[in-house]
Every structure is written in C-alpha cells, then in structure tokens.
Enzyme design. Structure first.
Site, mmCIF file in Angstrom:
data_model
loop_
_atom_site.group_PDB
_atom_site.id
_atom_site.type_symbol
_atom_site.label_atom_id
_atom_site.label_comp_id
_atom_site.label_asym_id
_atom_site.label_seq_id
_atom_site.Cartn_x
_atom_site.Cartn_y
_atom_site.Cartn_z
ATOM 1 N N TYR A 165 10.218 -1.062 0.928
ATOM 2 C CA TYR A 165 9.861 -1.633 -0.368
ATOM 3 C C TYR A 165 10.982 -1.335 -1.384
ATOM 4 O O TYR A 165 11.437 -0.189 -1.490
ATOM 5 C CB TYR A 165 8.527 -1.017 -0.815
ATOM 6 C CG TYR A 165 8.169 -1.332 -2.233
ATOM 7 C CD1 TYR A 165 8.032 -2.658 -2.648
ATOM 8 C CD2 TYR A 165 7.983 -0.323 -3.171
ATOM 9 C CE1 TYR A 165 7.716 -2.952 -3.965
ATOM 10 C CE2 TYR A 165 7.657 -0.616 -4.480
ATOM 11 C CZ TYR A 165 7.532 -1.929 -4.873
ATOM 12 O OH TYR A 165 7.228 -2.220 -6.168
ATOM 13 N N ASP A 213 5.314 5.356 5.036
ATOM 14 C CA ASP A 213 4.604 4.515 4.073
ATOM 15 C C ASP A 213 3.704 3.590 4.893
ATOM 16 O O ASP A 213 4.172 2.679 5.561
ATOM 17 C CB ASP A 213 5.611 3.718 3.239
ATOM 18 C CG ASP A 213 4.938 2.882 2.154
ATOM 19 O OD1 ASP A 213 3.755 2.538 2.323
ATOM 20 O OD2 ASP A 213 5.600 2.554 1.153
ATOM 21 N N LYS A 225 -3.056 -1.814 -2.610
ATOM 22 C CA LYS A 225 -3.019 -2.896 -1.629
ATOM 23 C C LYS A 225 -4.306 -2.901 -0.790
ATOM 24 O O LYS A 225 -5.368 -3.130 -1.309
ATOM 25 C CB LYS A 225 -1.740 -2.756 -0.797
ATOM 26 C CG LYS A 225 -0.467 -2.565 -1.658
ATOM 27 C CD LYS A 225 -0.192 -3.743 -2.531
ATOM 28 C CE LYS A 225 0.932 -3.647 -3.547
ATOM 29 N NZ LYS A 225 1.710 -2.504 -3.792
ATOM 30 N N ARG A 254 -6.504 16.495 -15.663
ATOM 31 C CA ARG A 254 -5.194 16.406 -14.984
ATOM 32 C C ARG A 254 -5.168 17.342 -13.773
ATOM 33 O O ARG A 254 -4.529 17.055 -12.755
ATOM 34 C CB ARG A 254 -4.057 16.725 -15.971
ATOM 35 C CG ARG A 254 -2.685 16.733 -15.339
ATOM 36 C CD ARG A 254 -1.536 16.553 -16.331
ATOM 37 N NE ARG A 254 -1.750 17.197 -17.603
ATOM 38 C CZ ARG A 254 -1.672 18.517 -17.842
ATOM 39 N NH1 ARG A 254 -1.375 19.353 -16.855
ATOM 40 N NH2 ARG A 254 -1.890 19.012 -19.027
HETATM 41 N N1 PLP Z 1 5.004 0.900 -0.830
HETATM 42 C C1 PLP Z 1 4.908 -0.390 -0.485
HETATM 43 C C2 PLP Z 1 5.066 -0.778 0.957
HETATM 44 C C3 PLP Z 1 4.669 -1.367 -1.460
HETATM 45 O O1 PLP Z 1 4.575 -2.662 -1.088
HETATM 46 C C4 PLP Z 1 4.529 -0.963 -2.806
HETATM 47 C C5 PLP Z 1 4.282 -1.951 -3.884
HETATM 48 O O2 PLP Z 1 4.346 -3.148 -3.663
HETATM 49 C C6 PLP Z 1 4.647 0.387 -3.130
HETATM 50 C C7 PLP Z 1 4.872 1.303 -2.112
HETATM 51 C C8 PLP Z 1 4.521 0.869 -4.550
HETATM 52 O O3 PLP Z 1 3.198 0.874 -4.941
HETATM 53 P P1 PLP Z 1 2.660 0.642 -6.458
HETATM 54 O O4 PLP Z 1 3.013 -0.766 -6.831
HETATM 55 O O5 PLP Z 1 1.195 0.892 -6.343
HETATM 56 O O6 PLP Z 1 3.367 1.623 -7.309
#
Ligand code: PLP
Length: 385
Positions: free
Chosen positions: A103, A175, A200, A50
């Site tokens: 998101y 992001d 992604k 961890r």
């Molecule tokens: N940020 C964006 C732009 C996303 O599209 C997503 C998930 O689709 C996330 C954050 C969250 O990521 P995770 O699904 O890996 O927790």
C-alpha cells in the site's frame, strides 16, 4: 474461546452480555474518563480513555482471537496502527525491508515520516526468496509483507519469508488487510505481528476508519502499547463498537466477496479488452499455488489491465455504475479505482509505481450477474467513445 472455530470466535470473543442489564450487545462506553474509588482506585482497571476503554478492549479481545494472537491494539486508522508499531519497535539506524507492491501509504510513512528519524527502508520482490536473502542487512529489524498485495495481488510465501527473516534476526509483519483473518492467519504461518486497516473487510460497511496491531507473542506488546498510550491515536468508542459489529459477519461476507471476485476474474480473462487479470484465484496467477496453500479463499480484490492503455483504464473507471468510483475497499458495496491517480498516487514515479493501465476492483457482495453486467456496460460505453 480459543478452542472454537473462527466463525464462532468472531461472534463471541470479547462480546459478553452486559452483567448489570443483560443487554446482549456490550454497550458503547462513550466516556472520556472513569471515576476512581479513592486515588488510584480504578474500577475494572479503567482510568482515562487514551489509556483504556471497555468498548475498545472488547474489540481488541475479538481481534486477538481472530488472528490467534496473544494481544491486539486498536487504532484510529490503519496508518496510525502501522506508525505505532514501527515507532514502538524501531530505533535510529534500523532497516525495514518492504515488499515492492505494498500500500502506497505504508511506503510514504516509512520514506517520508520515519526516514528523517534514521529509519532506512528498501524494497524487494518478496515472492523471490533469493531477492529476500540478498536484501536483508545486519540492521534489518522488520520484513514487511503484504499478501495479497495492493493493487497487483502478488502473493508472498509467509512461512518461507519468516524462516529467512528469523534466521537473520528480523521480525516479520504481515499486513493482512486484503485477505482478512477469515482467509489467512499469518501468525500461524510464522509471522510475528499482523497489521490491519480495519476500515476495510473487518469493519466491512464503509462507515468507520480504524486500524489494528495483533501480536503473536509478548515481545513487542509493551513498547507498542506504550506508543499507543503516549501518542494517543486510539480508536474512538463508537468506531470500536462499529468495527466489533462488522467483525461478527466477517466470515460470511468474505466468502461471498471471494466467490464474486473469482467469478468476475474468470469472466475477465475471456474478454479481449483486458490484457492482464490480476487475481490469485486464477490458476494462471504466479502465486496461485502458494495462495491456495496459505489462504482458505482468494479474497474480494481484483485488478485489471486495460489492453488499450492508460486512457482506456481511466475511462473505464469512470464508466461503471454499481462499481462506484472511490478509494478504499472491503465494504459490502463494489468499488472501482484508478490506483495511479488515487490510492497509489503517492508512489507514482517510484519503485512501487503501479502500471498506468490498471484499474482496481473491490468486489462487493451484490448479485454477481448484476456486477458483470455493469462491467459489460462500462466496456461498451468506452468502446463507443
Ligand atoms: N494497508 C492496506 C493494505 C491498505 O489498503 C490501507 C488503506 O487503504 C492501509 C493499510 C491504511 O489504512 P487506513 O486507510 O485505515 O489508514
């Protein structure tokens, strides 16, 4: 390594051959703990998984190099990364200004999980700089930017927002999931922190969940690292290793994703079935000029508004074959989704609601003629209903 070009850093940063065996690929250290040479005698600084793991470290070095950061942390998911960042930095009474097309899970995290702990969140149209100025409060600690945004591909001028936010004493988080560092490096544009869902484009093969925080300077490294250690939402060794492998081909993959998405956007604008085509590579897109300036490609994401309305959008999402109906994005295979009932169901009926006639495409790296043929047969299928 920092003086090397992006594609070189992606392959070599944190990826030294194993010193004992010469294995060119660093091993997966699938171990929960490390033997100590006497109490506190940590080999290589490692104690317990961890707190630190060599495979995770190799990914973290690679992530920092990709974004041009001073350090990076890797997590079990994108949302785990966001949570550690927010709870590491924020305190009760603080305010977060969020883009109005982020998101849905980011909005949900702030407004349902963190709100009861005294974190206030408001949303604004961050492509409107006057709206940014008006929405800032004395207690604003973070301006949270997502560009291109999910799912309407809005573009925010990172450098301009950073200047305004910094003058008000707030930090800027970007992001960078949709663009990936192959196309956009927010720290070099003035952002303070970058987050990713590495699930992604960075992972790139739809086979691993993960997230990352990358730091532009030292200010927030200690509190967010402590949050990661104290809570433990770390990436597992195998997941970290898979992400590392995905990143090595990021540059070539993302360029092909971008080419394919632009070709499909150009095809879609001529089709009467689509009322709106959301893609920053189109010169008609309101953020096109800013995107052309701050990105080196327009990315593989694209949304389409069906002129015939919500029912047609739902039916279209269920009518394609190569574009498989699934959540997520950024993998080599093409996906289609209906955000109002899938990725963005949690923001339906809120200020972040997605138009109900919209489908979202994650354009893969298949042959683009096959992809367009698939969309054509989907349109033919819904027309003959
Ligand atoms: N940020 C964006 C732009 C996303 O599209 C997503 C998930 O689709 C996330 C954050 C969250 O990521 P995770 O699904 O890996 O927790």
């Amino acid at each position: 390594m920092s003086d090397r070009a992006f594609a070189t850093r992606a392959i070599h940063s944190g990826q030294q051959a194993d010193p004992v065996t010469g294995a060119i690929i660093p091993p997966i250290y699938q171990s929960s703990t490390h033997v100590q040479d006497g109490i506190g005698g940590f080999r290589g600084g490692y104690e317990y998984n961890r707190a630190g793991n060599p495979t995770r470290d190799s990914l973290q070095t690679q992530l920092a190099a990709l974004e041009g950061g001073v350090a990076a942390l890797s997590f079990a998911s994108g949302l785990a990364a966001e949570d550690a960042l927010l709870r590491g930095i924020l305190r009760p009474g603080d305010h977060v200004l969020l883009g109005n097309d982020v998101y849905g899970g980011t909005y949900r995290l702030l407004t349902t999980v963190l709100a009861p702990w005294g974190i206030a969140t408001t949303t604004a149209e961050l492509s409107d700089l006057d709206a940014v100025r008006a929405a800032l409060r004395p207690e604003t600690k973070i301006v949270w930017v997502e560009t291109p945004s999910n799912p309407l591909l809005k573009i925010v001028d990172i450098a301009a927002v950073a200047e305004i936010a910094h003058a008000a004493g707030a930090a800027v988080v970007v992001d960078n999931t949709f663009a990936s560092p192959a196309l956009q490096q927010p720290l070099s544009l003035g952002a303070d922190l970058v987050v990713h869902s590495t699930t992604k484009y960075l992972g790139g093969h739809s086979d691993v969940l993960g997230g990352a925080v990358v730091f532009g300077d030292d200010r927030f490294v200690e509190p967010v690292t402590f949050q990661q250690f104290a809570v433990g939402a770390v990436s597992a060794p195998l997941d970290a290793w898979l992400t590392t492998r995905g990143i090595k081909t990021l540059d070539v993959r993302v360029r092909r994703h971008s080419e394919n998405a632009l070709a499909i956007a150009e095809w879609a604008v001529d089709r009467p079935e689509f009322g709106e085509v959301y893609h920053p590579g189109l010169s008609s897109h309101p953020g096109h000029e800013i995107a052309a300036r701050q990105m080196s490609g327009f990315g593989g994401m694209l949304s389409l508004g069906l002129a015939a309305g919500p029912e047609a959008a739902r039916a279209f999402a269920e009518s394609t074959e190569l574009f498989q109906l699934a959540e997520s994005l950024g993998g080599v295979e093409s996906l289609i989704g209906y955000p109002p009932e899938m990725t963005h169901a949690s923001v339906r009926g809120t200020a972040l609601a997605v138009p109900e006639n919209v489908v979202r495409l994650s354009v893969g790296i298949e042959d683009v003629a096959d992809l367009i043929a698939d969309l054509e047969q989907g349109l033919a299928r819904i027309a003959s209903r």
